[in-house]
Scaffold this active site. Structure first.
Site, short mmCIF file in Angstrom:
data_model
loop_
_atom_site.label_atom_id
_atom_site.label_comp_id
_atom_site.label_asym_id
_atom_site.label_seq_id
_atom_site.Cartn_x
_atom_site.Cartn_y
_atom_site.Cartn_z
N ASP A 100 0.87 -1.18 0.00
CA ASP A 100 0.00 0.00 0.00
C ASP A 100 0.90 1.23 0.00
OD1 ASP A 100 -2.29 1.61 0.22
OD2 ASP A 100 -3.25 0.15 1.55
N ASP A 202 -2.69 4.73 -2.53
CA ASP A 202 -3.74 5.37 -1.74
C ASP A 202 -4.02 6.79 -2.24
OD1 ASP A 202 -5.36 5.22 0.81
OD2 ASP A 202 -4.11 6.98 1.27
N GLU A 244 -6.01 4.29 -6.25
CA GLU A 244 -7.29 4.58 -5.63
C GLU A 244 -7.70 6.02 -5.93
OE1 GLU A 244 -9.32 4.59 -1.18
OE2 GLU A 244 -7.40 5.57 -1.54
N HIS A 318 -11.12 -2.05 3.36
CA HIS A 318 -10.96 -1.57 4.73
C HIS A 318 -11.69 -0.25 4.99
CE1 HIS A 318 -8.12 0.73 2.42
NE2 HIS A 318 -7.93 1.55 3.43
N ASP A 319 -12.14 0.43 3.93
CA ASP A 319 -12.86 1.70 4.06
C ASP A 319 -14.37 1.53 3.89
OD1 ASP A 319 -10.71 3.39 4.57
OD2 ASP A 319 -10.30 3.72 2.45
#
Length: 549
Positions: A100, A202, A244, A318-319
């Site tokens: 990540d 990210d 993302e 995870h969000d």
């Protein structure tokens, strides 16, 4: 970027949130040795890539998305030696590791920022965005941060405000400074040299911002920076990258991942997620699923990227909340709805992403009090939405549906009090339904959600039509049924899913009908999908494969 046959094209990605996956030392926090101990589960599932949420050095204000050391491992998670062993053990099982990459911002505890805030003349001061106070001594403007509060954070040591788009603990890195970019590229090459197979980037659409003109998302410098990153780091390396972006559109997506671009392999887009949010209060007032609108977003993206770009396929991360709780039926049809949703998503064109626990149908946390939550975003937004007039009970009702912590409760490996996750006190509460929803209960059950995910992942490796086939939507206005076909050379894959808890009636057109082989029949054995009238049971999924005639 070429589309001939990249090695990752038929692979399924599994996201691990390390804090909640497996705890090897009993301190209540997941760690890298715990992940190593569970790699056989992922190999058995058929996973080809692991997206590892941040394990870097961090004070954990945002659970690792606030990084204080990009080239070390947080003690909570282990050591660099543990990480190297993870890469080696995963590779032995033909599983690659995707790191990540969190480089829109750092932690306010990063040495860069600690030096930057002490001296305006420091070379590190320009690693961040600083502005002097307004004439009245206040913030330069009244913009708001994504996690609540003002976007400007005052730093008394230098008497200036620093730009913090997410939270005060996460100052934004100044990508317009070449030294920042050089440091990031050096760090990326360092990880690739350790054996990682790529990066999930990210909020990457935010790095090209012009803060003075308030051009934040997909800012004017974005694609120049990504092209430079490709030249300096990615070119010539056989890796996979996914960026993302909560703001990318069908019109801008190919700027990132089009065939002739030199940027990324694919993007995460969230239009299917925000379609269910309230116009004013966003995800804190979620709306019921409108399947027709939901399907249209997916169809639009399939068609927009067909033949040129590449889709990422996901409902969970995870969000986001647990998909079976957000879109399925956990009261009566949890297993069936988990299977139907997975079927509809996995068989489209693109790369499927499975979030830990999704493969066994894990549900939302069931938290009822603000004190149950740990997420910095939720805690900040609780205060802000209350100030905006949203009643406490409505906020908690919304949080129970969409809060990020719903996905962050520990992985449910077995029915023990620690769910097989830990022998200690977990950092966040374990969902009590681990007594019935767990890996051990499903691993040998051929009708389980886990078995269904194994089958879906295996089908992608077995049939080129799933990887390469043209996407054709059907029954687009049907309020219950999600239907499409995939066509490649002489084959047609027909997908028919009832996304509701009631029987669904439909008239099957000839182009959707057919199939000599039933690949998936979750409720009734069916040899084919016949043209004409059909009735699907609640959450029934049917997938057939046949020749195009």
């Amino acid at each position: 970027m070429t589309r001939q046959a990249p090695w990752w094209l038929d692979r399924t990605v599994y996201q691990i949130y390390p804090r909640s996956f497996a705890d090897a030392d009993g301190d209540g926090v997941g760690d890298i040795p715990g992940i190593i101990g569970r790699l056989d589960h992922l190999a058995d599932l058929g996973i080809g890539l692991i997206w590892l949420s941040p394990v870097y050095g961090s004070p954990m204000a945002d659970n690792g998305y606030d990084i204080s050391n990009y080239q070390d491992i947080a003690p909570d998670f282990g050591t660099l030696e543990d990480f190297d062993r993870l890469v080696a053990e995963a590779d032995r099982r033909d599983i690659g590791i995707i790191m990540d990459l969190v480089v829109n911002h750092s932690s306010d505890q990063h040495p860069w920022f600690l030096a930057a805030k002490l001296d305006r003349a420091s070379a590190y001061h320009d690693y961040y965005y600083w502005r002097d106070p307004a004439p009245d001594g206040g913030a330069p403007d009244d913009r708001r941060a994504y996690f609540g509060g003002p976007v400007w954070t005052y730093v008394p040591e230098v008497g200036r405000y620093v730009f913090t788009l997410f939270s005060p603990q996460q100052p934004d890195l100044n990508w317009q400074n070449p030294a920042v970019r050089d440091a990031i590229y050096t760090m990326m090459r360092w990880w690739l040299d350790r054996g990682v197979r790529g990066f999930r980037m990210d909020v990457i659409d935010l790095i090209g911002k012009d803060i003075d003109r308030d051009l934040i998302v997909e800012g004017p410098y974005l694609h120049g920076f990504l092209q430079e990153m490709h030249r300096e780091v990615l070119a010539g390396r056989d890796v996979v990258t996914v960026g993302e972006s909560w703001n990318v559109t069908r019109e801008t997506a190919l700027l990132y991942c089009g065939r002739d671009r030199k940027e990324l392999d694919m993007v995460f887009q969230f239009q299917h997620i925000v379609a269910g949010w309230d116009a004013k209060h966003g995800k804190w007032r979620p709306q019921p699923l409108d399947l027709v609108a939901f399907k249209k977003v997916w169809t639009d993206w399939q068609q927009a990227l067909e033949g040129d770009g590449w889709n990422s396929l996901f409902l969970n991360n995870h969000d986001l909340p647990r998909s079976v709780s957000r879109y399925g039926d956990t009261e009566k049809w949890r297993d069936r709805s988990a299977k139907a949703l997975a079927t509809a998503i996995h068989l489209m064109r693109g790369t499927p992403f499975v979030f830990q626990g999704e493969e066994i149908g894990m549900t939302n946390a069931g938290f009822t009090r603000i004190t149950h939550y740990r997420d910095i975003e939720l805690i900040n937004m609780h205060r802000e939405t209350r100030e905006q007039g949203l009643p406490e009970h409505q906020f908690l009702e919304g949080a129970a549906v969409t809060a990020r912590d719903n996905a962050r409760t520990p992985m449910q490996w077995d029915a023990s009090p620690g769910a097989g996750f830990t022998t200690g006190d977990p950092w966040i509460a374990i969902n009590p339904n681990n007594a019935t929803i767990n890996v051990a209960a499903q691993c040998d059950d051929p009708m389980s959600v886990l078995a269904h995910y194994r089958h879906l992942i295996a089908l992608r490796k077995q049939h080129d039509v799933i990887v390469r086939g043209r996407f054709v939507p059907w029954l687009e206005d049907h309020p219950q049924i999600w239907a499409y076909t995939r066509e490649w050379e002489h084959q047609r894959l027909s997908v028919l899913c009832n996304i509701s808890s009631q029987p669904a009636h439909a008239e099957i057109p000839p182009g959707l009908a057919g199939g000599q082989t039933c690949l998936i029949c979750t409720v009734h054995p069916r040899e084919a999908i016949p043209a004409g009238p059909i009735v699907l049971d609640p959450w029934e999924a049917v997938v057939t494969l046949g020749d195009i005639t």
